[in-house]
Scaffold this motif. Structure first.
Motif, PDB file in Angstrom:
ATOM      1  N   PRO A 209     -51.447  23.844  69.245  1.00  0.00           N
ATOM      2  CA  PRO A 209     -51.180  24.512  70.566  1.00  0.00           C
ATOM      3  C   PRO A 209     -51.466  25.776  70.095  1.00  0.00           C
ATOM      4  O   PRO A 209     -52.083  26.691  70.945  1.00  0.00           O
ATOM      5  CB  PRO A 209     -49.685  24.531  70.709  1.00  0.00           C
ATOM      6  CG  PRO A 209     -49.107  23.356  69.977  1.00  0.00           C
ATOM      7  CD  PRO A 209     -50.072  23.062  68.682  1.00  0.00           C
ATOM      8  N   MET A 210     -51.460  26.427  68.898  1.00  0.00           N
ATOM      9  CA  MET A 210     -51.425  27.793  68.325  1.00  0.00           C
ATOM     10  C   MET A 210     -51.515  27.967  66.915  1.00  0.00           C
ATOM     11  O   MET A 210     -51.180  27.091  66.205  1.00  0.00           O
ATOM     12  CB  MET A 210     -50.632  28.870  69.187  1.00  0.00           C
ATOM     13  CG  MET A 210     -49.152  28.407  68.644  1.00  0.00           C
ATOM     14  SD  MET A 210     -47.955  29.730  69.336  1.00  0.00           S
ATOM     15  CE  MET A 210     -48.412  31.245  68.247  1.00  0.00           C
ATOM     16  N   GLY A 211     -52.075  29.243  66.498  1.00  0.00           N
ATOM     17  CA  GLY A 211     -51.820  29.720  65.144  1.00  0.00           C
ATOM     18  C   GLY A 211     -52.930  29.784  64.390  1.00  0.00           C
ATOM     19  O   GLY A 211     -54.200  29.269  64.617  1.00  0.00           O
ATOM     20  N   SER A 212     -52.837  30.506  63.448  1.00  0.00           N
ATOM     21  CA  SER A 212     -54.078  31.047  62.704  1.00  0.00           C
ATOM     22  C   SER A 212     -53.261  31.556  61.261  1.00  0.00           C
ATOM     23  O   SER A 212     -52.281  31.545  61.190  1.00  0.00           O
ATOM     24  CB  SER A 212     -54.779  32.143  63.501  1.00  0.00           C
ATOM     25  OG  SER A 212     -55.704  32.648  62.503  1.00  0.00           O
ATOM     26  N   ILE A 213     -54.180  31.730  60.261  1.00  0.00           N
ATOM     27  CA  ILE A 213     -53.714  31.920  58.970  1.00  0.00           C
ATOM     28  C   ILE A 213     -54.903  33.102  58.492  1.00  0.00           C
ATOM     29  O   ILE A 213     -56.057  32.709  58.682  1.00  0.00           O
ATOM     30  CB  ILE A 213     -53.502  30.710  58.150  1.00  0.00           C
ATOM     31  CG1 ILE A 213     -52.634  31.356  56.968  1.00  0.00           C
ATOM     32  CG2 ILE A 213     -54.783  30.196  57.741  1.00  0.00           C
ATOM     33  CD1 ILE A 213     -51.762  29.918  56.513  1.00  0.00           C
ATOM     34  N   LEU A 214     -54.450  33.864  57.606  1.00  0.00           N
ATOM     35  CA  LEU A 214     -55.386  34.756  57.019  1.00  0.00           C
ATOM     36  C   LEU A 214     -55.072  34.545  55.488  1.00  0.00           C
ATOM     37  O   LEU A 214     -53.894  34.657  55.118  1.00  0.00           O
ATOM     38  CB  LEU A 214     -55.165  36.475  57.434  1.00  0.00           C
ATOM     39  CG  LEU A 214     -56.032  37.297  56.608  1.00  0.00           C
ATOM     40  CD1 LEU A 214     -57.420  37.275  57.115  1.00  0.00           C
ATOM     41  CD2 LEU A 214     -55.409  38.815  56.676  1.00  0.00           C
ATOM     42  N   VAL A 215     -56.257  34.447  54.538  1.00  0.00           N
ATOM     43  CA  VAL A 215     -56.097  33.966  53.154  1.00  0.00           C
ATOM     44  C   VAL A 215     -56.624  35.154  52.337  1.00  0.00           C
ATOM     45  O   VAL A 215     -57.632  35.754  52.788  1.00  0.00           O
ATOM     46  CB  VAL A 215     -56.747  32.847  53.132  1.00  0.00           C
ATOM     47  CG1 VAL A 215     -56.220  31.902  51.792  1.00  0.00           C
ATOM     48  CG2 VAL A 215     -56.116  31.820  54.226  1.00  0.00           C
ATOM     49  N   GLY A 216     -56.268  35.417  51.219  1.00  0.00           N
ATOM     50  CA  GLY A 216     -56.982  36.331  50.305  1.00  0.00           C
ATOM     51  C   GLY A 216     -56.181  36.575  49.139  1.00  0.00           C
ATOM     52  O   GLY A 216     -55.492  35.737  48.556  1.00  0.00           O
ATOM     53  N   LYS A 217     -56.302  37.876  48.603  1.00  0.00           N
ATOM     54  CA  LYS A 217     -55.615  38.268  47.327  1.00  0.00           C
ATOM     55  C   LYS A 217     -54.120  38.600  47.664  1.00  0.00           C
ATOM     56  O   LYS A 217     -53.992  39.044  48.720  1.00  0.00           O
ATOM     57  CB  LYS A 217     -56.268  39.458  46.824  1.00  0.00           C
ATOM     58  CG  LYS A 217     -57.731  38.947  46.149  1.00  0.00           C
ATOM     59  CD  LYS A 217     -57.909  40.080  44.703  1.00  0.00           C
ATOM     60  CE  LYS A 217     -58.871  39.214  43.879  1.00  0.00           C
ATOM     61  NZ  LYS A 217     -60.355  39.200  44.409  1.00  0.00           N
ATOM     62  N   LYS A 218     -53.475  38.496  46.673  1.00  0.00           N
ATOM     63  CA  LYS A 218     -51.800  39.190  46.806  1.00  0.00           C
ATOM     64  C   LYS A 218     -51.547  40.298  47.624  1.00  0.00           C
ATOM     65  O   LYS A 218     -51.083  40.528  48.556  1.00  0.00           O
ATOM     66  CB  LYS A 218     -51.172  39.026  45.532  1.00  0.00           C
ATOM     67  CG  LYS A 218     -50.656  37.537  45.192  1.00  0.00           C
ATOM     68  CD  LYS A 218     -49.285  37.746  44.323  1.00  0.00           C
ATOM     69  CE  LYS A 218     -48.514  36.438  43.779  1.00  0.00           C
ATOM     70  NZ  LYS A 218     -49.508  35.890  42.884  1.00  0.00           N
ATOM     71  N   ASP A 219     -52.512  41.319  47.137  1.00  0.00           N
ATOM     72  CA  ASP A 219     -52.024  42.696  47.594  1.00  0.00           C
ATOM     73  C   ASP A 219     -52.763  42.730  49.166  1.00  0.00           C
ATOM     74  O   ASP A 219     -52.174  43.369  49.848  1.00  0.00           O
ATOM     75  CB  ASP A 219     -52.630  43.880  46.660  1.00  0.00           C
ATOM     76  CG  ASP A 219     -54.151  43.629  46.078  1.00  0.00           C
ATOM     77  OD1 ASP A 219     -54.678  42.516  46.486  1.00  0.00           O
ATOM     78  OD2 ASP A 219     -54.881  44.600  46.021  1.00  0.00           O
ATOM     79  N   GLU A 220     -53.779  41.953  49.335  1.00  0.00           N
ATOM     80  CA  GLU A 220     -54.385  42.091  50.554  1.00  0.00           C
ATOM     81  C   GLU A 220     -53.504  41.637  51.577  1.00  0.00           C
ATOM     82  O   GLU A 220     -53.379  41.866  52.545  1.00  0.00           O
ATOM     83  CB  GLU A 220     -55.958  41.562  50.481  1.00  0.00           C
ATOM     84  CG  GLU A 220     -56.998  42.197  49.857  1.00  0.00           C
ATOM     85  CD  GLU A 220     -58.197  41.338  49.621  1.00  0.00           C
ATOM     86  OE1 GLU A 220     -59.040  41.593  48.968  1.00  0.00           O
ATOM     87  OE2 GLU A 220     -57.670  39.987  49.621  1.00  0.00           O
ATOM     88  N   ILE A 221     -52.951  40.446  51.228  1.00  0.00           N
ATOM     89  CA  ILE A 221     -51.992  39.791  52.374  1.00  0.00           C
ATOM     90  C   ILE A 221     -50.679  40.265  52.173  1.00  0.00           C
ATOM     91  O   ILE A 221     -50.184  40.427  53.388  1.00  0.00           O
ATOM     92  CB  ILE A 221     -51.996  38.423  51.700  1.00  0.00           C
ATOM     93  CG1 ILE A 221     -53.332  37.477  51.571  1.00  0.00           C
ATOM     94  CG2 ILE A 221     -50.767  37.472  52.736  1.00  0.00           C
ATOM     95  CD1 ILE A 221     -53.901  37.454  52.921  1.00  0.00           C
TER      96      ILE A 221
END
Ligand SMILES: *Cc1c(COP(=O)(O)O)cnc(C)c1O
Length: 363
Positions: A209-221
């Motif tokens: 129904p909804m939702g997204s995720i951003l993935v990357g390096k520890k400091d970026e996230i």
């Protein structure tokens, strides 16, 4: 208003949660995600990190939100990002980079919505007080308005390595990342290997129904979490949605092969209709773009006529339509939709009142 469409190929966002997904939602363990206490959100973030072989991830509300978080993670006001001219981040996010991050988009014409090193060479601005600072390359995989194409993995690797050599960051708008992975016959980790941050949509072909995720390096996230809060996207018992996303990763990824196959069947059928212009070989994933000959009428008119028959296919330009396959569309459905287009063409549709809901319709 309830959709009265029998076959809805307007977008892969129209999918409704399945019974199994609703079960997963109902039984989700939850906590306050803003304290990192929601076990289901935490689990989703871990699972996606493993899949992409990245350090950290943060759950977000929508693909637009996670893309704009990605832009702000990498850029400062006065910076510039490079993007293919049809890119979602530049065209379909309400001017987000300018509004939210003070970033301008330099759009570059590419092929099928994709960039490569040759197109980017010479586009990095010199260090000069007159100029903005080139900071980020945004790639879209699969490309949406570019034609539903999946980047060849080696092209993406070359681009990422080159960008890093130049001191640029790379963000991938992976709204349809798993379609891209399947079309490239690769893995998510391999596709994302030389990309810094990736956003994924759960509400497209994954069927949530909804939702997204951003993935990357520890400091970026870590930075992205603060930005998510700023953008109003930090949630509390978000595990009810993360449970749907985990369910989708288990049950709705491999089946995307069927969506690609159905798109292909549809493309081959409509290619036979006089006045419908498409090369089925151009269809790689679940998005099918096709044109109608001007002598028949325009795309908005055909879309309106199809709607009268309960079939949803949007006009995306004056002569162009986009049909989309997804988990609520079967092979029987796409065959019926193709048949309906043949009938509309045979009957004529230039007398119908229709409108184009695509992006470039004024002037
Ligand atoms: C759908 C989509 C998004 C996210 O859009 P939302 O409206 O926020 O769901 C981002 N990029 C691409 C390429 C998309 O197709």
């Amino acid at each position: 208003m309830m959709s009265t469409l029998k076959i809805d190929m307007r977008s892969d966002t129209v999918t409704k949660p399945t019974a199994g997904m609703r079960q997963a939602i109902a039984h989700a363990e939850v906590g306050d995600d803003m304290n990192a206490e929601d076990p289901t959100v935490n689990r989703l973030e871990e699972v996606v990190c493993e899949l992409l072989n990245k350090e950290a991830a943060v759950f977000a509300c929508s693909g637009t939100q996670s893309n704009q978080m990605g832009v702000k993670v990498h850029c400062l006001p006065g910076d510039e990002l490079l993007i293919e001219e049809n890119g979602h981040i530049a065209n379909f996010e309400a001017g987000g980079p300018a509004v939210l991050s003070g970033v301008s988009c330099r759009t570059i014409p590419g092929q099928w919505g994709m960039l490569d090193v040759d197109l980017l060479r010479g586009k990095i601005r010199a260090d000069n007080q007159h100029l903005c600072t080139t900071r980020l390359v945004c790639v879209e995989n699969t490309t949406n308005a570019g034609g539903g194409r999946a980047y060849p993995v080696d092209q993406l690797h070359r681009l990422g390595l080159w960008a890093h050599e130049q001191g640029l960051k790379v963000h991938m708008d992976g709204a349809r990342l798993f379609n891209a992975v399947i079309a490239a016959n690769s893995t998510a980790a391999e596709v994302c290997k030389h990309v810094d941050t990736i956003s994924i949509c759960f509400s497209k072909g994954l069927g949530c129904p909804m939702g997204s995720i951003l993935v990357g390096k520890k400091d970026e996230i870590a930075k992205a979490r603060r930005i998510r809060k700023l953008f109003g996207g930090a949630m509390r018992q978000a595990g009810i949605m993360a449970a749907a996303c985990l369910y989708a990763l288990d049950h709705h990824v491999d089946r995307m092969v069927d969506d690609h196959q159905n798109a292909r069947v549809f493309a081959e059928m409509i290619a036979e209709i006089p006045g419908v212009i498409i090369d089925p070989d151009d269809v790689e994933t679940n998005l099918v773009f096709f044109d109608v000959d001007r002598n028949l009428g325009n795309a908005g008119q055909l879309s309106a006529k199809l709607k009268q028959r309960g079939i949803g296919i949007n006009a995306s330009g004056s002569q162009r339509l986009r049909a989309c396959t997804h988990l609520d569309v079967t092979q029987v459905d796409v065959e019926a939709a193709a048949q309906a287009i043949a009938e509309c063409v045979a009957e004529g549709f230039s007398d119908v009142t229709g409108s184009v809901c695509g992006p470039y319709v004024r002037g």
